[in-house]
Design a protein around this motif. Structure first.
Motif, PDB file in Angstrom:
ATOM      1  N   ILE B  31      98.493  79.584  74.748  1.00 48.67           N
ATOM      2  CA  ILE B  31      98.326  80.564  73.673  1.00 48.67           C
ATOM      3  C   ILE B  31      99.389  80.376  72.601  1.00 48.67           C
ATOM      4  O   ILE B  31      99.557  81.210  71.713  1.00 48.67           O
ATOM      5  CB  ILE B  31      98.383  82.017  74.192  1.00 48.67           C
ATOM      6  N   TYR B  32     100.105  79.254  72.669  1.00 45.86           N
ATOM      7  CA  TYR B  32     101.268  79.058  71.808  1.00 45.86           C
ATOM      8  C   TYR B  32     100.890  78.541  70.431  1.00 45.86           C
ATOM      9  O   TYR B  32     101.241  77.417  70.028  1.00 45.86           O
ATOM     10  CB  TYR B  32     102.276  78.144  72.476  1.00 45.86           C
ATOM     11  N   LEU B  33     100.163  79.384  69.709  1.00 43.15           N
ATOM     12  CA  LEU B  33      99.703  79.017  68.386  1.00 43.15           C
ATOM     13  C   LEU B  33      99.938  80.164  67.421  1.00 43.15           C
ATOM     14  O   LEU B  33      99.749  81.337  67.751  1.00 43.15           O
ATOM     15  CB  LEU B  33      98.207  78.687  68.400  1.00 43.15           C
ATOM     16  N   ALA B  34     100.364  79.790  66.216  1.00 42.52           N
ATOM     17  CA  ALA B  34     100.619  80.773  65.157  1.00 42.52           C
ATOM     18  C   ALA B  34      99.795  80.428  63.930  1.00 42.52           C
ATOM     19  O   ALA B  34      99.359  79.287  63.743  1.00 42.52           O
ATOM     20  CB  ALA B  34     102.095  80.781  64.799  1.00 42.52           C
ATOM     21  N   GLN B  89     100.066  76.479  63.588  1.00 40.77           N
ATOM     22  CA  GLN B  89     101.253  75.773  64.099  1.00 40.77           C
ATOM     23  C   GLN B  89     101.346  75.988  65.600  1.00 40.77           C
ATOM     24  O   GLN B  89     101.126  77.103  66.073  1.00 40.77           O
ATOM     25  CB  GLN B  89     102.528  76.294  63.433  1.00 40.77           C
ATOM     26  N   ARG B  91     103.636  75.727  69.220  1.00 37.89           N
ATOM     27  CA  ARG B  91     104.984  75.650  69.766  1.00 37.89           C
ATOM     28  C   ARG B  91     104.945  75.300  71.264  1.00 37.89           C
ATOM     29  O   ARG B  91     105.827  75.661  72.017  1.00 37.89           O
ATOM     30  CB  ARG B  91     105.755  76.955  69.538  1.00 37.89           C
ATOM     31  N   SER B  92     103.891  74.590  71.657  1.00 36.14           N
ATOM     32  CA  SER B  92     103.762  74.208  73.056  1.00 36.14           C
ATOM     33  C   SER B  92     104.665  73.044  73.428  1.00 36.14           C
ATOM     34  O   SER B  92     105.131  72.947  74.577  1.00 36.14           O
ATOM     35  CB  SER B  92     102.303  73.854  73.358  1.00 36.14           C
ATOM     36  N   ASP B  93     104.887  72.134  72.473  1.00 36.00           N
ATOM     37  CA  ASP B  93     105.662  70.939  72.797  1.00 36.00           C
ATOM     38  C   ASP B  93     106.263  70.355  71.534  1.00 36.00           C
ATOM     39  O   ASP B  93     105.775  70.619  70.418  1.00 36.00           O
ATOM     40  CB  ASP B  93     104.779  69.913  73.501  1.00 36.00           C
ATOM     41  N   TRP B  94     107.304  69.529  71.738  1.00 37.07           N
ATOM     42  CA  TRP B  94     107.880  68.779  70.614  1.00 37.07           C
ATOM     43  C   TRP B  94     107.006  67.561  70.321  1.00 37.07           C
ATOM     44  O   TRP B  94     106.467  66.957  71.241  1.00 37.07           O
ATOM     45  CB  TRP B  94     109.292  68.307  70.964  1.00 37.07           C
ATOM     46  N   PRO B  95     106.891  67.180  69.066  1.00 36.96           N
ATOM     47  CA  PRO B  95     107.389  67.881  67.888  1.00 36.96           C
ATOM     48  C   PRO B  95     106.523  69.087  67.545  1.00 36.96           C
ATOM     49  O   PRO B  95     105.320  69.106  67.820  1.00 36.96           O
ATOM     50  CB  PRO B  95     107.277  66.824  66.791  1.00 36.96           C
ATOM     51  N   LEU B  96     107.144  70.107  66.980  1.00 35.84           N
ATOM     52  CA  LEU B  96     106.371  71.214  66.452  1.00 35.84           C
ATOM     53  C   LEU B  96     105.458  70.665  65.358  1.00 35.84           C
ATOM     54  O   LEU B  96     105.895  69.860  64.528  1.00 35.84           O
ATOM     55  CB  LEU B  96     107.301  72.268  65.865  1.00 35.84           C
ATOM     56  N   PHE B  98     102.008  71.334  62.546  1.00 35.76           N
ATOM     57  CA  PHE B  98     101.148  72.207  61.757  1.00 35.76           C
ATOM     58  C   PHE B  98      99.797  71.540  61.562  1.00 35.76           C
ATOM     59  O   PHE B  98      99.694  70.302  61.533  1.00 35.76           O
ATOM     60  CB  PHE B  98     101.740  72.452  60.368  1.00 35.76           C
TER      61      PHE B  98
END
Lengths: 122, 107
Positions: B31-34, B89, B91-96, B98
């Protein structure tokens, strides 16, 4: 209220260097990860660099790794981006942004500065 | 690297209409989405985080849904100030990363 103010942008020749600063206020700077994000003219957003709240962990995008260095001075509530070996494709508005959650590295960006324009051209 | 693909690239609608914007991830981000909104000459503004949580001060007409690889931003009834570019965007993993953005324009 949270404020982030970038400075240090300008025009530079290819191969040159610039140092950007981001002055923060309105929150406990030393407890949040901070980020640099850029936007080339007419293009989308690109995350560049992260620095942990205490400065001890850093991550970079592949496009800038080895050329750019992120740092912070918690005593001055300021973050920096040292940019070396600049290329034409680095031309962009550079934003500093604050991580949404305290002491989290992988984060969203809940506050942004107005940005500073870097132009790399001969 | 997790690639986020937004669709459509441009959406033309009228005030009062419903807008549905899509963001698809190349692998699961949970669910790590903005979602962010950006108006010309301004910095992006965080609208939605963790797929469906509205950020502070964001009107209720903005809602987010989805999990895994497919996400949607819905604006229930467009106001004149909603015409802008929208980015997702992860934020689940690097690199962040978009998405490339969806331009919402007035029809």
């Amino acid at each position: 209220q949270v404020q982030l103010v970038e400075s240090g942008g300008g025009a530079v020749q290819p191969g040159g260097s610039l140092r950007l600063s981001c002055a923060a206020s309105g929150f406990i700077f030393s407890t949040y990860g901070m980020y640099w994000v850029r936007q080339a003219p007419g293009k989308g957003l690109e995350w560049l660099a992260f620095i942990r709240y205490d400065g001890f962990n850093k991550y970079y995008a592949a496009s800038v790794k080895g050329r750019f260095t992120i740092s912070r001075d918690n005593s001055k509530n300021t973050m920096y981006l040292q940019m070396n070996s600049l290329r034409a494709e680095d031309t962009a508005v550079y934003y500093c942004s604050k991580g949404m959650d305290q002491k989290i590295s992988l984060n969203y960006f809940d506050y942004w500065g107005r940005g500073t324009l870097v132009t790399v051209s001969s | 690297e997790i690639v986020l693909t937004q669709s459509p690239a441009t959406l033309s609608l009228s005030p009062g209409e419903r807008a549905t914007l899509s963001c698809r991830a190349s692998q699961s981000v949970g669910i790590y989405l903005a979602w962010y909104q950006q108006k010309p000459g301004q910095a992006p503004r965080l609208l939605i985080h963790d797929a469906s949580s509205r950020a502070t001060g964001i009107p209720a007409r903005f809602s987010g849904s989805g999990s895994g690889t497919d996400f949607t931003l819905t604006i229930s009834s467009l106001e004149p100030e909603d015409f802008a570019v929208y980015y997702c965007q992860q934020r689940s993993d690097w690199p962040l990363t978009f998405g490339q953005g969806t331009r919402l324009e007035i029809k």
